[in-house]
Design an enzyme around this catalytic site. Structure first.
Site, PDB file in Angstrom:
ATOM      1  N   GLY A   1      -4.500  -7.467  -1.090  1.00  0.00           N
ATOM      2  CA  GLY A   1      -5.635  -8.184  -1.808  1.00  0.00           C
ATOM      3  C   GLY A   1      -5.330  -8.645  -2.091  1.00  0.00           C
TER       4      GLY A   1
ATOM      5  CE  LYS B   1       2.781 -14.375  -2.609  1.00  0.00           C
ATOM      6  NZ  LYS B   1       1.690 -13.141  -2.411  1.00  0.00           N
TER       7      LYS B   1
ATOM      8  CB  THR C   1      -2.061  -4.103  -8.223  1.00  0.00           C
ATOM      9  OG1 THR C   1      -2.211  -5.679  -7.467  1.00  0.00           O
ATOM     10  CG2 THR C   1      -1.465  -4.439  -9.632  1.00  0.00           C
TER      11      THR C   1
ATOM     12  CG  ASN D   1      -5.251  -4.335  -3.484  1.00  0.00           C
ATOM     13  OD1 ASN D   1      -5.836  -4.717  -4.568  1.00  0.00           O
ATOM     14  ND2 ASN D   1      -4.138  -4.617  -3.990  1.00  0.00           N
TER      15      ASN D   1
ATOM     16  CD  GLU E   1      -6.566  -5.902  -8.310  1.00  0.00           C
ATOM     17  OE1 GLU E   1      -5.948  -6.721  -8.395  1.00  0.00           O
ATOM     18  OE2 GLU E   1      -7.785  -6.336  -9.163  1.00  0.00           O
TER      19      GLU E   1
ATOM     20  CG  HIS F   1       9.431   3.858  -8.731  1.00  0.00           C
ATOM     21  ND1 HIS F   1      10.146   4.577  -8.964  1.00  0.00           N
ATOM     22  CD2 HIS F   1       9.263   3.493  -7.527  1.00  0.00           C
ATOM     23  CE1 HIS F   1      10.788   4.491  -7.824  1.00  0.00           C
ATOM     24  NE2 HIS F   1      10.368   3.971  -7.134  1.00  0.00           N
TER      25      HIS F   1
ATOM     26  CE1 TYR G   1       0.075  -5.589   0.621  1.00  0.00           C
ATOM     27  CE2 TYR G   1       2.095  -7.126   1.153  1.00  0.00           C
ATOM     28  CZ  TYR G   1       0.965  -6.597   0.474  1.00  0.00           C
ATOM     29  OH  TYR G   1       1.031  -7.431  -0.356  1.00  0.00           O
TER      30      TYR G   1
END
Length: 169
Positions: A15, A21, A27, A29, A79, A84, A91
């Protein structure tokens, strides 16, 4: 919203790189192919529900759908923050979600800190609402355990049919 609960899945893509960061709230995406196939009544805003990464456990989640006004995005996104702690990025994995309910509309914030507070409030609200029996039962839906080949490749308009992936993915 008549399309809730809404079941969808897709590959996790990179994303904007802000979740972990800048916000400390990672998240996952969805690609445009999932975002672009949302039913018309799934409006922008914050949702809660259940999520599963790959063949992992089903966890609570919150999801932002829209343009993220604080960041003034020009591209609509979905998003998902899976509630957890993951040891590493995922990815390329398949993310399955069922959106169960709506928390609030998108809004802009005066500061990054205010945005973070709002997201954390959304997370806490999701945790509580997902304990309701009518929402908790969706955690065990066979959508999370069935293989992709058992789903129809055609789209459907019936939100209550958890046997079929609504947006055809």
């Amino acid at each position: 919203m008549k399309s809730l609960p809404f079941f969808c899945r897709g590959e996790v893509i990179r994303g904007f790189g802000r979740g972990s960061k800048e916000l400390g709230i990672p998240t996952a995406n969805f690609p445009d192919s999932v975002v672009d196939n949302l039913p018309p009544d799934i409006r922008t805003g914050i949702y809660y529900g259940w999520a599963c990464v790959g063949n992992g456990e089903v966890c609570k989640m919150v999801m932002s759908i829209g343009w993220n006004p604080y960041y003034k995005n020009t591209k609509k996104s979905m998003e998902t923050h899976v509630i957890h702690k993951f040891k590493e990025d995922f990815y390329g994995e398949i993310l399955r979600v069922v959106m169960v309910g709506y928390i609030r509309s998108e809004t802009t914030f005066d500061s990054l800190e205010a945005l973070i507070v709002a997201i954390n409030n959304d997370i806490e609200e999701a945790k509580v609402k997902l304990e309701l029996p009518e929402h908790r039962k969706l955690k065990d839906d066979n959508f999370f355990t069935s293989t992709a080949s058992s789903f129809s490749d055609s789209a459907t308009t019936t939100a209550s049919t958890s046997q079929t992936i609504i947006n055809g993915h």
